[in-house]
Design a protein around this motif. Structure first.
Motif, mmCIF file in Angstrom:
data_model
loop_
_atom_site.group_PDB
_atom_site.id
_atom_site.type_symbol
_atom_site.label_atom_id
_atom_site.label_comp_id
_atom_site.label_asym_id
_atom_site.label_seq_id
_atom_site.Cartn_x
_atom_site.Cartn_y
_atom_site.Cartn_z
ATOM 1 N N ALA A 14 0.838 -1.203 0.237
ATOM 2 C CA ALA A 14 -0.002 -0.195 0.012
ATOM 3 C C ALA A 14 0.844 1.137 -0.017
ATOM 4 C CB ALA A 14 -0.868 -0.015 1.384
ATOM 5 N N GLY A 15 0.414 2.228 -0.850
ATOM 6 C CA GLY A 15 1.164 3.351 -1.034
ATOM 7 C C GLY A 15 2.160 3.388 -2.155
ATOM 8 N N GLY A 16 2.498 2.136 -2.557
ATOM 9 C CA GLY A 16 3.152 1.951 -3.791
ATOM 10 C C GLY A 16 2.792 2.508 -5.192
ATOM 11 N N GLY A 66 -6.999 11.447 -8.943
ATOM 12 C CA GLY A 66 -6.176 11.886 -8.143
ATOM 13 C C GLY A 66 -4.850 11.054 -8.139
ATOM 14 N N ARG A 67 -5.013 9.852 -8.194
ATOM 15 C CA ARG A 67 -3.872 8.790 -7.953
ATOM 16 C C ARG A 67 -3.733 8.162 -9.183
ATOM 17 N NH1 ARG A 67 -5.295 4.347 -5.251
ATOM 18 N NH2 ARG A 67 -7.410 4.161 -5.601
ATOM 19 N N MET A 83 -0.508 4.161 -11.793
ATOM 20 C CA MET A 83 -1.196 4.119 -10.523
ATOM 21 C C MET A 83 -0.187 4.393 -9.411
ATOM 22 S SD MET A 83 -3.207 0.402 -11.383
ATOM 23 C CE MET A 83 -2.081 -0.461 -11.294
ATOM 24 N N ASN A 84 -0.745 5.374 -8.715
ATOM 25 C CA ASN A 84 0.068 5.768 -7.646
ATOM 26 C C ASN A 84 -0.542 5.659 -6.201
ATOM 27 O OD1 ASN A 84 2.219 6.520 -9.445
ATOM 28 N ND2 ASN A 84 1.450 8.708 -9.404
ATOM 29 N N SER A 123 -0.944 -5.180 -0.982
ATOM 30 C CA SER A 123 -0.932 -5.404 0.382
ATOM 31 C C SER A 123 -0.776 -4.412 1.504
ATOM 32 C CB SER A 123 0.064 -6.527 0.640
ATOM 33 O OG SER A 123 1.463 -5.940 0.305
ATOM 34 N N SER A 124 -1.474 -4.506 2.462
ATOM 35 C CA SER A 124 -1.958 -3.372 3.361
ATOM 36 C C SER A 124 -0.803 -3.639 4.626
ATOM 37 C CB SER A 124 -3.082 -3.302 3.846
ATOM 38 O OG SER A 124 -3.550 -4.583 4.427
#
Length: 124
Positions: A14-16, A66-67, A83-84, A123-124
């Protein structure tokens, strides 16, 4: 027969970020709109993003606005989905689709050709 081949999927935290590509054999690719859709396990396929023939027009699902960024390189007959800030809920099989008109649409029924899909797992 038009072929669409997705690539760039994979597993990320997550966040990648990931960048999906959709290459096509369609020589008049630059004349047509493109779209990205996704299907999570146990859920129907849903709209993600669409881009017009020139790239000047694009539209996104609220969940990715936005992502994610959709783009295209008509010289390479390829569309992209950057995809951000990925989230666990972005986990799905991602499909690209080609529509034999110039304009954008969110409706799956209006796309004429589909790729086989590429798996994205966050994955979180």
């Amino acid at each position: 027969q038009v072929q669409l081949v997705e690539s760039g999927g994979g597993s990320v935290q997550a966040g990648g970020s990931l960048r999906l590509s959709c290459a096509t054999s369609e020589r008049t690719f630059s004349s047509y709109g493109m779209g990205w859709f996704r299907q999570a396990p146990g859920k129907p396929r849903e709209f993600v993003a669409t881009i017009s023939w020139s790239g000047a027009g694009a539209y996104y699902a609220d969940s990715v606005k936005g992502r994610f960024t959709i783009s295209r390189d008509n010289a390479k007959n390829t569309a992209y989905l950057q995809m951000n800030n990925l989230k666990a809920e972005d986990t799905a099989i991602y499909y690209c689709a080609l529509r034999r008109t110039r304009w954008i649409t969110t409706s799956q029924d209006e796309y004429n050709y589909w790729g086989q899909g590429t798996q994205v797992t966050v994955s979180s």
